[in-house]
Design a protein around this motif. Structure first.
Motif, PDB file in Angstrom:
ATOM      1  N   ARG A   7       0.789  -1.008   0.059  1.00  0.00           N
ATOM      2  CA  ARG A   7       0.187  -0.009  -0.015  1.00  0.00           C
ATOM      3  C   ARG A   7       0.743   1.086   0.101  1.00  0.00           C
ATOM      4  NH1 ARG A   7      -4.615  -2.093   4.407  1.00  0.00           N
ATOM      5  NH2 ARG A   7      -6.005  -3.340   2.631  1.00  0.00           N
ATOM      6  N   GLU A   8       2.090   1.085   0.934  1.00  0.00           N
ATOM      7  CA  GLU A   8       2.869   2.386   0.859  1.00  0.00           C
ATOM      8  C   GLU A   8       3.613   2.409  -0.575  1.00  0.00           C
ATOM      9  OE1 GLU A   8       5.689   1.947   3.811  1.00  0.00           O
ATOM     10  OE2 GLU A   8       4.338   1.977   5.517  1.00  0.00           O
ATOM     11  N   ASP A   9       3.861   1.320  -1.295  1.00  0.00           N
ATOM     12  CA  ASP A   9       4.551   1.456  -2.787  1.00  0.00           C
ATOM     13  C   ASP A   9       3.517   2.141  -3.745  1.00  0.00           C
ATOM     14  OD1 ASP A   9       6.820   0.366  -1.473  1.00  0.00           O
ATOM     15  OD2 ASP A   9       6.532  -1.681  -2.108  1.00  0.00           O
ATOM     16  N   LEU A  10       2.181   1.516  -3.314  1.00  0.00           N
ATOM     17  CA  LEU A  10       1.041   1.888  -4.348  1.00  0.00           C
ATOM     18  C   LEU A  10       0.830   3.543  -4.057  1.00  0.00           C
ATOM     19  CD1 LEU A  10      -1.214   1.149  -6.387  1.00  0.00           C
ATOM     20  CD2 LEU A  10      -2.613   0.996  -4.329  1.00  0.00           C
ATOM     21  N   VAL A  11       1.030   3.987  -2.813  1.00  0.00           N
ATOM     22  CA  VAL A  11       0.899   5.361  -2.842  1.00  0.00           C
ATOM     23  C   VAL A  11       1.997   6.331  -3.513  1.00  0.00           C
ATOM     24  CG1 VAL A  11       0.836   7.221  -1.197  1.00  0.00           C
ATOM     25  CG2 VAL A  11      -0.589   5.407  -0.489  1.00  0.00           C
ATOM     26  N   ASP A  12       3.121   5.409  -3.370  1.00  0.00           N
ATOM     27  CA  ASP A  12       4.335   6.144  -4.042  1.00  0.00           C
ATOM     28  C   ASP A  12       4.421   6.010  -5.494  1.00  0.00           C
ATOM     29  OD1 ASP A  12       5.441   6.677  -1.621  1.00  0.00           O
ATOM     30  OD2 ASP A  12       6.798   4.989  -1.450  1.00  0.00           O
ATOM     31  N   ALA A  13       3.849   4.894  -6.062  1.00  0.00           N
ATOM     32  CA  ALA A  13       3.726   4.853  -7.395  1.00  0.00           C
ATOM     33  C   ALA A  13       2.728   5.515  -8.119  1.00  0.00           C
ATOM     34  CB  ALA A  13       3.373   3.314  -7.655  1.00  0.00           C
ATOM     35  N   GLU A  14       1.614   6.004  -7.266  1.00  0.00           N
ATOM     36  CA  GLU A  14       0.434   6.909  -7.887  1.00  0.00           C
ATOM     37  C   GLU A  14       1.025   8.340  -8.066  1.00  0.00           C
ATOM     38  OE1 GLU A  14      -2.590   5.943  -5.087  1.00  0.00           O
ATOM     39  OE2 GLU A  14      -3.473   4.223  -6.440  1.00  0.00           O
ATOM     40  N   GLY A  15       1.870   8.740  -6.829  1.00  0.00           N
ATOM     41  CA  GLY A  15       2.373   9.999  -6.866  1.00  0.00           C
ATOM     42  C   GLY A  15       3.489  10.296  -8.065  1.00  0.00           C
ATOM     43  N   LEU A  16       3.999   9.217  -8.353  1.00  0.00           N
ATOM     44  CA  LEU A  16       5.193   9.180  -9.317  1.00  0.00           C
ATOM     45  C   LEU A  16       4.694   9.397 -10.630  1.00  0.00           C
ATOM     46  CD1 LEU A  16       8.214   9.118 -10.152  1.00  0.00           C
ATOM     47  CD2 LEU A  16       8.065   6.767 -10.044  1.00  0.00           C
ATOM     48  N   LEU A  17       3.494   8.529 -10.668  1.00  0.00           N
ATOM     49  CA  LEU A  17       2.627   8.539 -11.830  1.00  0.00           C
ATOM     50  C   LEU A  17       2.178   9.861 -12.525  1.00  0.00           C
ATOM     51  CD1 LEU A  17       1.620   6.804 -14.609  1.00  0.00           C
ATOM     52  CD2 LEU A  17      -0.357   6.118 -13.043  1.00  0.00           C
ATOM     53  N   LYS A  18       1.626  10.237 -11.412  1.00  0.00           N
ATOM     54  CA  LYS A  18       1.051  11.832 -11.522  1.00  0.00           C
ATOM     55  C   LYS A  18       2.005  12.848 -11.885  1.00  0.00           C
ATOM     56  CE  LYS A  18      -2.042  15.229  -9.196  1.00  0.00           C
ATOM     57  NZ  LYS A  18      -2.607  15.267  -7.881  1.00  0.00           N
ATOM     58  N   ASP A  19       3.283  12.548 -11.301  1.00  0.00           N
ATOM     59  CA  ASP A  19       4.226  13.786 -11.741  1.00  0.00           C
ATOM     60  C   ASP A  19       4.652  13.452 -13.034  1.00  0.00           C
ATOM     61  OD1 ASP A  19       4.177  14.598  -9.162  1.00  0.00           O
ATOM     62  OD2 ASP A  19       5.615  13.667  -8.178  1.00  0.00           O
ATOM     63  N   ASP A  20       4.896  12.379 -13.487  1.00  0.00           N
ATOM     64  CA  ASP A  20       5.439  12.028 -14.809  1.00  0.00           C
ATOM     65  C   ASP A  20       4.366  12.333 -15.975  1.00  0.00           C
ATOM     66  OD1 ASP A  20       7.793  10.836 -13.826  1.00  0.00           O
ATOM     67  OD2 ASP A  20       6.896   8.707 -14.082  1.00  0.00           O
ATOM     68  N   GLU A  21       3.013  12.032 -15.412  1.00  0.00           N
ATOM     69  CA  GLU A  21       1.858  12.517 -16.502  1.00  0.00           C
ATOM     70  C   GLU A  21       1.852  14.123 -16.527  1.00  0.00           C
ATOM     71  OE1 GLU A  21      -1.403   8.895 -16.041  1.00  0.00           O
ATOM     72  OE2 GLU A  21      -1.401  10.716 -14.689  1.00  0.00           O
ATOM     73  N   LEU A  22       1.934  14.802 -15.501  1.00  0.00           N
ATOM     74  CA  LEU A  22       2.020  16.188 -15.311  1.00  0.00           C
ATOM     75  C   LEU A  22       3.303  16.799 -16.219  1.00  0.00           C
ATOM     76  CD1 LEU A  22       0.913  17.179 -11.840  1.00  0.00           C
ATOM     77  CD2 LEU A  22      -0.360  17.182 -14.107  1.00  0.00           C
ATOM     78  N   TYR A  23       4.376  16.048 -16.110  1.00  0.00           N
ATOM     79  CA  TYR A  23       5.534  16.753 -16.903  1.00  0.00           C
ATOM     80  C   TYR A  23       5.511  16.222 -18.262  1.00  0.00           C
ATOM     81  CZ  TYR A  23      10.452  17.087 -18.131  1.00  0.00           C
ATOM     82  OH  TYR A  23      11.898  17.320 -18.506  1.00  0.00           O
ATOM     83  N   LEU A  24       5.025  15.140 -18.552  1.00  0.00           N
ATOM     84  CA  LEU A  24       4.813  14.881 -19.748  1.00  0.00           C
ATOM     85  C   LEU A  24       3.814  15.726 -20.646  1.00  0.00           C
ATOM     86  CD1 LEU A  24       5.453  12.683 -22.046  1.00  0.00           C
ATOM     87  CD2 LEU A  24       3.564  11.362 -21.502  1.00  0.00           C
TER      88      LEU A  24
END
Length: 320
Positions: A266-283
């Motif tokens: 669950r902790e990894d999932l929260v981190d992964a979702e945050g990273l995905l959001k950052d990547d999507e915004l940057y992209l």
């Protein structure tokens, strides 16, 4: 842009008037310099833009792969959380079932032990009665055989033995009455009549003694079977309880491990979702920047091409 550069060229031509170089030649030289300068600027900007375009392409590819990988990672973590949660719930249910089974086994074990002690007490009481009856009959037979007055001392015990024989069904009623009547009589042991009656009584007592011995043997054999069966049941039940207890401890360890793993996922999932959001915004931002830069470069390239065309046209006209 084009008008400004052409105006500058014409002004330079006017200034050059009065020198040995003709104004037209001067203008042509200036136009050719302007063409070279424009082409040089174009190549420099093209190189810069190519570098930026490569950056856009490479970074977009990297971020796109990161986004795809992030989505796959999120799906994998979500699936793992769901699977491990289901497994953990199954193990929790199994623990509850095994604890209930442990209680049932404990009840069975206690009931078996109580039943064994009750059966032991019943056997010991029956065996004691039979042993006493056998002893009484043996003493009575010995007294009758020797015609000793000690027969009087065992009369009551013989009566009790016969009563037990009746209860067990090992002697017939007429024989019991005959023996009882003889024991209650006052026949003198020295009287020949005593010997006559006593032999018949001895035969009855001998048969009864044999039946008692057979009954005692059967009781002992049956008790051995019962004791063995009950002890085997106790051993088997205790073995099941030990095995079930070990399984419960193993399941509890599995449940704790799964809870830790689920929390980590669950902790990894929260981190992964945050990273995905950052990547999507940057992209998204990168795409907009690259598109704007490409549009601006296309506009400048078009204008530069038009300017070169005009300069080349003007130079051609002047040369002609």
């Amino acid at each position: 842009m084009l008008g400004g550069r052409v105006g500058a060229v014409l002004l330079a031509g006017v200034v050059a008037h009065g020198v040995e170089v003709s104004p037209v030649e001067k203008v042509i030289d200036l136009l050719e310099d302007l063409i070279d300068e424009t082409e040089t600027e174009g190549r420099a900007e093209a190189d810069t833009y190519d570098e930026f375009a490569c950056f856009c392409k490479d970074t977009t590819l990297d971020k796109s792969e990161s986004v795809t990988g992030g989505q796959d990672n999120i799906e994998s973590l979500s699936a793992s959380i769901s699977e491990k949660t289901a497994t953990r719930n199954e193990k929790i249910d199994e623990i509850a079932s095994r604890k209930k089974r442990q209680e049932e086994l404990a009840t069975t074990l206690e009931e078996t032990k109580v039943r064994l002690e009750k059966e032991r007490a019943e056997y010991e009481a029956t065996a004691a009665d039979l042993s006493k009856a056998i002893s009484s009959l043996e003493n009575a037979m010995a007294s009758l055989s020797d015609a000793k007055p000690s027969l009087l001392s065992v009369k009551e015990e013989v009566k009790k033995s016969l009563a037990l024989a009746q209860i067990l069904g090992v002697v017939q009623e007429p024989k019991v009455k005959a023996v009882t009547a003889f024991l209650q009589s006052s026949v003198d042991p020295d009287d020949p009549e005593y010997k006559y009656h006593s032999q018949g009584i001895l035969d009855v007592l001998a048969d009864t003694l044999k039946d008692f011995n057979d009954e005692k043997k059967d009781v002992d054999t049956e008790w051995e079977k019962t004791e063995t069966a009950e002890n085997n049941l106790i051993t088997d039940t205790e073995g099941q309880m030990t095995e079930n207890k070990n399984s419960i401890e193993t399941l509890e360890g599995d449940v704790e491990t799964l809870a830790t793993e689920i929390a980590g996922h669950r902790e990894d999932l929260v981190d992964a979702e945050g990273l995905l959001k950052d990547d999507e915004l940057y992209l998204k931002d990168l795409t907009e920047r690259c598109e704007q830069r490409a549009h601006a470069y296309d506009q400048r390239s078009t204008m530069r091409a038009q300017e070169l065309e005009a300069l080349n046209t003007a130079t051609g006209i002047l040369k002609d």
